[in-house]
Write a protein that holds these residues in place. Structure first.
Motif, PDB file in Angstrom:
ATOM      1  N   LYS A   1      -6.246  -1.415  -3.568  1.00  0.00           N
ATOM      2  CA  LYS A   1      -6.859  -1.356  -2.377  1.00  0.00           C
ATOM      3  C   LYS A   1      -5.941  -1.779  -1.268  1.00  0.00           C
ATOM      4  CE  LYS A   1     -10.693  -3.210  -1.665  1.00  0.00           C
ATOM      5  NZ  LYS A   1     -11.673  -4.669  -1.234  1.00  0.00           N
ATOM      6  N   ALA A   2      -4.928  -2.826  -1.598  1.00  0.00           N
ATOM      7  CA  ALA A   2      -4.009  -3.093  -0.572  1.00  0.00           C
ATOM      8  C   ALA A   2      -3.067  -2.191  -0.137  1.00  0.00           C
ATOM      9  CB  ALA A   2      -3.356  -4.603  -1.118  1.00  0.00           C
ATOM     10  N   ASP A   3      -2.987  -1.157  -1.141  1.00  0.00           N
ATOM     11  CA  ASP A   3      -1.959  -0.023  -0.893  1.00  0.00           C
ATOM     12  C   ASP A   3      -2.208   0.811   0.625  1.00  0.00           C
ATOM     13  OD1 ASP A   3      -0.249  -0.817  -2.721  1.00  0.00           O
ATOM     14  OD2 ASP A   3      -1.182   0.775  -4.302  1.00  0.00           O
ATOM     15  N   VAL A   4      -3.547   0.675   0.766  1.00  0.00           N
ATOM     16  CA  VAL A   4      -4.037   1.540   1.980  1.00  0.00           C
ATOM     17  C   VAL A   4      -3.592   0.902   3.291  1.00  0.00           C
ATOM     18  CG1 VAL A   4      -5.916   2.800   3.052  1.00  0.00           C
ATOM     19  CG2 VAL A   4      -5.768   2.470   0.692  1.00  0.00           C
ATOM     20  N   THR A   5      -2.707   1.609   3.919  1.00  0.00           N
ATOM     21  CA  THR A   5      -2.203   1.295   5.292  1.00  0.00           C
ATOM     22  C   THR A   5      -2.219   2.209   6.188  1.00  0.00           C
ATOM     23  OG1 THR A   5       0.070   1.712   4.620  1.00  0.00           O
ATOM     24  CG2 THR A   5      -0.603  -0.447   4.186  1.00  0.00           C
ATOM     25  N   ASP A   6      -1.851   2.091   7.426  1.00  0.00           N
ATOM     26  CA  ASP A   6      -1.683   3.246   8.345  1.00  0.00           C
ATOM     27  C   ASP A   6      -0.794   4.313   7.952  1.00  0.00           C
ATOM     28  OD1 ASP A   6      -2.064   4.189  11.590  1.00  0.00           O
ATOM     29  OD2 ASP A   6      -0.131   3.966  11.092  1.00  0.00           O
ATOM     30  N   GLU A   7       0.269   3.710   7.489  1.00  0.00           N
ATOM     31  CA  GLU A   7       1.241   4.698   7.014  1.00  0.00           C
ATOM     32  C   GLU A   7       0.909   5.407   5.932  1.00  0.00           C
ATOM     33  OE1 GLU A   7       4.827   6.999   6.835  1.00  0.00           O
ATOM     34  OE2 GLU A   7       4.058   5.725   8.420  1.00  0.00           O
ATOM     35  N   TYR A   8       0.299   4.783   4.936  1.00  0.00           N
ATOM     36  CA  TYR A   8      -0.335   5.298   3.620  1.00  0.00           C
ATOM     37  C   TYR A   8      -1.374   6.672   4.141  1.00  0.00           C
ATOM     38  CZ  TYR A   8      -2.689   5.785  -0.712  1.00  0.00           C
ATOM     39  OH  TYR A   8      -3.067   6.102  -2.013  1.00  0.00           O
ATOM     40  N   MET A   9      -2.033   6.475   4.898  1.00  0.00           N
ATOM     41  CA  MET A   9      -3.027   7.347   5.628  1.00  0.00           C
ATOM     42  C   MET A   9      -2.252   8.643   6.336  1.00  0.00           C
ATOM     43  SD  MET A   9      -6.219   6.331   4.591  1.00  0.00           S
ATOM     44  CE  MET A   9      -6.998   7.914   5.185  1.00  0.00           C
ATOM     45  N   ARG A  10      -1.496   8.141   6.958  1.00  0.00           N
ATOM     46  CA  ARG A  10      -0.609   9.461   7.533  1.00  0.00           C
ATOM     47  C   ARG A  10       0.178  10.219   6.714  1.00  0.00           C
ATOM     48  NH1 ARG A  10      -2.034   8.645  12.912  1.00  0.00           N
ATOM     49  NH2 ARG A  10      -2.374   6.398  13.698  1.00  0.00           N
ATOM     50  N   SER A  11       0.736   9.457   5.543  1.00  0.00           N
ATOM     51  CA  SER A  11       1.207  10.061   4.353  1.00  0.00           C
ATOM     52  C   SER A  11       0.433  10.876   3.706  1.00  0.00           C
ATOM     53  CB  SER A  11       1.941   8.889   3.665  1.00  0.00           C
ATOM     54  OG  SER A  11       2.615   9.454   2.777  1.00  0.00           O
TER      55      SER A  11
ATOM     56  N   PHE B   1      -8.236   7.359  -1.321  1.00  0.00           N
ATOM     57  CA  PHE B   1      -8.461   7.262  -2.820  1.00  0.00           C
ATOM     58  C   PHE B   1      -7.598   6.491  -3.648  1.00  0.00           C
ATOM     59  CE2 PHE B   1     -10.434  11.626  -1.779  1.00  0.00           C
ATOM     60  CZ  PHE B   1     -11.756  11.499  -2.218  1.00  0.00           C
ATOM     61  N   PRO B   2      -7.119   5.430  -3.195  1.00  0.00           N
ATOM     62  CA  PRO B   2      -6.073   4.552  -4.026  1.00  0.00           C
ATOM     63  C   PRO B   2      -6.487   4.298  -5.342  1.00  0.00           C
ATOM     64  CG  PRO B   2      -7.474   3.045  -2.612  1.00  0.00           C
ATOM     65  CD  PRO B   2      -7.939   4.478  -2.189  1.00  0.00           C
ATOM     66  N   VAL B   3      -5.510   4.422  -6.115  1.00  0.00           N
ATOM     67  CA  VAL B   3      -5.701   4.209  -7.704  1.00  0.00           C
ATOM     68  C   VAL B   3      -4.802   3.390  -8.390  1.00  0.00           C
ATOM     69  CG1 VAL B   3      -3.788   5.836  -8.279  1.00  0.00           C
ATOM     70  CG2 VAL B   3      -5.713   5.832  -9.773  1.00  0.00           C
ATOM     71  N   ALA B   4      -5.550   2.785  -9.390  1.00  0.00           N
ATOM     72  CA  ALA B   4      -4.938   1.616 -10.440  1.00  0.00           C
ATOM     73  C   ALA B   4      -4.808   2.409 -11.671  1.00  0.00           C
ATOM     74  CB  ALA B   4      -5.657   0.364 -10.481  1.00  0.00           C
ATOM     75  N   LEU B   5      -3.974   2.225 -12.291  1.00  0.00           N
ATOM     76  CA  LEU B   5      -3.324   2.913 -13.472  1.00  0.00           C
ATOM     77  C   LEU B   5      -3.199   1.801 -14.605  1.00  0.00           C
ATOM     78  CD1 LEU B   5      -1.666   4.504 -11.269  1.00  0.00           C
ATOM     79  CD2 LEU B   5      -2.010   6.407 -13.209  1.00  0.00           C
ATOM     80  N   SER B   6      -3.568   2.068 -15.996  1.00  0.00           N
ATOM     81  CA  SER B   6      -3.162   1.090 -17.282  1.00  0.00           C
ATOM     82  C   SER B   6      -3.436   1.964 -18.334  1.00  0.00           C
ATOM     83  CB  SER B   6      -4.243  -0.053 -17.196  1.00  0.00           C
ATOM     84  OG  SER B   6      -4.143  -0.718 -18.293  1.00  0.00           O
ATOM     85  N   SER B   7      -2.760   1.638 -19.402  1.00  0.00           N
ATOM     86  CA  SER B   7      -3.152   2.038 -20.619  1.00  0.00           C
ATOM     87  C   SER B   7      -4.357   1.844 -21.081  1.00  0.00           C
ATOM     88  CB  SER B   7      -1.999   1.713 -21.512  1.00  0.00           C
ATOM     89  OG  SER B   7      -2.129   0.304 -22.098  1.00  0.00           O
ATOM     90  N   ALA B   8      -5.161   2.556 -21.702  1.00  0.00           N
ATOM     91  CA  ALA B   8      -6.357   2.206 -22.275  1.00  0.00           C
ATOM     92  C   ALA B   8      -6.551   0.898 -23.188  1.00  0.00           C
ATOM     93  CB  ALA B   8      -7.065   3.461 -23.032  1.00  0.00           C
TER      94      ALA B   8
ATOM     95  N   ILE C   1     -10.287   4.798  -9.292  1.00  0.00           N
ATOM     96  CA  ILE C   1     -10.025   5.254  -8.003  1.00  0.00           C
ATOM     97  C   ILE C   1     -11.125   4.449  -7.309  1.00  0.00           C
ATOM     98  CG2 ILE C   1      -9.780   7.101  -6.580  1.00  0.00           C
ATOM     99  CD1 ILE C   1      -9.577   9.087  -9.014  1.00  0.00           C
ATOM    100  N   CYS C   2     -10.709   3.919  -6.218  1.00  0.00           N
ATOM    101  CA  CYS C   2     -11.454   3.204  -5.309  1.00  0.00           C
ATOM    102  C   CYS C   2     -11.537   3.870  -4.074  1.00  0.00           C
ATOM    103  CB  CYS C   2     -11.198   1.490  -5.155  1.00  0.00           C
ATOM    104  SG  CYS C   2     -10.681   0.609  -6.553  1.00  0.00           S
ATOM    105  N   ILE C   3     -12.478   4.025  -3.290  1.00  0.00           N
ATOM    106  CA  ILE C   3     -12.874   4.357  -1.943  1.00  0.00           C
ATOM    107  C   ILE C   3     -12.667   3.519  -1.018  1.00  0.00           C
ATOM    108  CG2 ILE C   3     -14.278   5.725  -0.330  1.00  0.00           C
ATOM    109  CD1 ILE C   3     -13.462   7.597  -2.549  1.00  0.00           C
ATOM    110  N   VAL C   4     -11.631   3.524   0.108  1.00  0.00           N
ATOM    111  CA  VAL C   4     -11.089   2.712   1.165  1.00  0.00           C
ATOM    112  C   VAL C   4     -11.488   3.115   2.271  1.00  0.00           C
ATOM    113  CG1 VAL C   4      -9.528   1.181   1.995  1.00  0.00           C
ATOM    114  CG2 VAL C   4      -9.786   1.324  -0.525  1.00  0.00           C
ATOM    115  N   ASN C   5     -12.361   2.927   2.914  1.00  0.00           N
ATOM    116  CA  ASN C   5     -12.659   3.160   4.514  1.00  0.00           C
ATOM    117  C   ASN C   5     -11.442   2.807   5.136  1.00  0.00           C
ATOM    118  OD1 ASN C   5     -13.460   3.450   7.095  1.00  0.00           O
ATOM    119  ND2 ASN C   5     -15.685   3.016   6.626  1.00  0.00           N
ATOM    120  N   ALA C   6     -10.941   3.759   5.956  1.00  0.00           N
ATOM    121  CA  ALA C   6      -9.780   3.352   6.846  1.00  0.00           C
ATOM    122  C   ALA C   6      -9.899   3.543   8.187  1.00  0.00           C
ATOM    123  CB  ALA C   6      -8.700   4.455   6.557  1.00  0.00           C
TER     124      ALA C   6
END
Length: 469
Positions: A346-356, A320-327, A296-301
């Motif tokens: 990190k790139a997932d965080v957009t204006d729409e993402y924050m409102r969602s 709190f955008p998240v990346a997932l993988s099998s261990a 989980i990466c904290i991204v300042n919006a």
């Protein structure tokens, strides 16, 4: 990447505290209720976050105006003045229907503790970094005042040292502000302590800008709030925890960049370091290869919103955008595999993402982000803790007081700006893991930094301390 020396954490000293005081705004303030945003009042932010600042007695700084002055008195007076424009901090949180948090701005005040310690700053060691000895003495948990609701939103302790230096430690109710917002408030205190006639940045509440739409509609995928059942007991146990800090300077980052594939050379230092720590930590914890792990990466919006949030906004404004993988895949693949996942998250965080996200909080009852098989990293290297000057110059260390904070200790690490005892600038990262896992973590880091086999980054010192605060 130097681990905290054993001698640093074995330091024992005595702290004498005066009775805690409630510091109210120095002038009349509005008596009203102010709602937090739907980003602020999510379950994952309903805890106290500790910060600590160490200051030398710099007789040459500020001329004669600060020489011999009592830092506790100066900061206490400035705090009362700062609470006039920042009056919500002097209030108390209440909970309405739907778990909605509001601040009752009643001017009750913030907790302030004045203390003295029979120790010098030099006795803490050449390289100040978490874990800090006797932290519970430097940031006293006043009985009955540590709750999220109906309690002071901020606690500050100023501890004078034998050498004339001092330590400012504080504990913030995280629902009120993020790192950038806290630094903005503390810089207001610092400016007033130095005698500024007005603040360089005026506070902006405007929490409605980060509230859910009407009607709320979650339009994006938010894997950070997945409902994952911990059927295999994978949340880190709290006993036998080891706290260590690791320093990453130019040489260490250069060593890590050897593992970055050509098509990812433009990745930031944050992304490379995060991918490395996630991979090493997963290997160290030895989960089932088929289990899904997450970073989980904290991204300042603040600048991501359209339009950007106004200057002076001091609420929580991050995702709190998240990346997932099998261990198994994360552990066996080269660093580039984890790096691509981190970059995409990190790139997932957009204006729409924050409102969602704000909408999701209302629709799902303000849930906690997922902590099962998760690791959270927060970069505060640019937050400004190292620039807070109350009249005695810049801090020797400024930033989070420990790693592993939050509702589930051990899940989170901070990236903190740091200068080691050789004068090299870099990033220090506190990590909190069970003893055997920490040993494996250090071994993995040694492998990543094999170019520097004798580097103090991978010293074998281990310090066992219990989680506190």
């Amino acid at each position: 990447m130097a681990q905290s020396a054993g001698s640093q954490t074995s330091l024992v000293f005595k702290v004498t505290r005066a009775a805690p005081e409630l510091i109210s705004p120095a002038a009349p303030t509005p008596n009203e209720f102010k709602e937090l945003s739907d980003i602020d009042d999510q379950e994952g932010l309903r805890f106290q976050i500790p910060v600590i600042q160490f200051y030398r007695n710099d007789e040459h700084y500020g001329g004669s105006s600060f020489r011999g002055r009592d830092p506790a008195k100066v900061i206490k007076e400035a705090l009362g003045k700062a609470l006039v424009p920042y009056y919500p901090f002097a209030g108390r949180l209440r909970e309405k229907a739907g778990r909605k948090l509001v601040v009752e701005c009643n001017g009750e005040g913030v907790l302030f503790i004045e203390a003295d310690a029979d120790v010098t700053l030099d006795e803490f060691g050449e390289a100040l970094q978490p874990p800090f000895p006797c932290l519970e003495e430097l940031l006293f948990d006043v009985p009955g005042f540590g709750g999220v609701l109906d309690s002071p939103l901020l606690l500050i302790q100023v501890t004078r040292l034998k050498c004339g230096g001092f330590i400012l430690a504080l504990r913030l109710n995280h629902t009120m502000a993020d790192a950038a917002g806290l630094v903005q408030f503390m810089n207001a205190v610092a400016e007033l302590a130095r005698g500024a006639p007005k603040l360089s940045v005026q506070p902006v509440w405007e929490r409605h800008l980060l509230c859910a739409r009407d009607p709320p509609r979650a339009t994006c995928v938010h894997r950070d709030y997945d409902e994952v059942e911990d059927t295999k007991g994978t949340i880190i146990p709290l006993d036998d925890m080891v706290h260590k800090s690791f320093f990453f300077g130019p040489k260490e980052m250069s060593a890590l960049k050897r593992f970055v594939p050509p098509h990812l050379k433009s990745c930031s230092a944050f992304e490379i370091l995060t991918a490395c720590l996630w991979r090493c930590r997963t290997i160290a914890l030895q989960p089932n290869p088929e289990e899904q792990v997450r970073i989980i990466c904290i991204v300042n919006a603040r600048s991501i919103y359209k339009p950007p949030l106004p200057a002076g906004y001091y609420g929580n404004a991050f995702a709190f955008p998240v990346a997932l993988s099998s261990a198994g895949k994360l552990s066996k693949n080269p660093l580039g595999y984890a790096l691509e996942l981190v970059r995409k998250a990190k790139a997932d965080v957009t204006d729409e993402y924050m409102r969602s996200l704000a909408d999701l909080m209302v629709l799902k009852g303000r849930p906690h982000f997922t902590v099962v098989r998760a690791y959270l990293v927060s970069d505060v290297t640019r937050a400004g803790f190292a620039e807070l000057d109350f009249g005695w110059g810049l801090p020797v260390y400024g930033g989070p007081a420990k790693g592993g904070v939050g509702a589930i200790p051990g899940v989170a690490s901070f990236y903190i700006p740091f200068k080691n005892n050789k004068g090299q600038k870099g990033t220090v990262v506190p990590v909190c893991l069970p003893g055997p896992a920490m040993e494996r973590f250090v071994k993995e880091l040694r492998g990543m930094l094999s170019e520097f086999p004798e580097h103090p980054a991978v010293a074998e010192s281990s310090v066992f301390i219990s989680s506190s605060l």
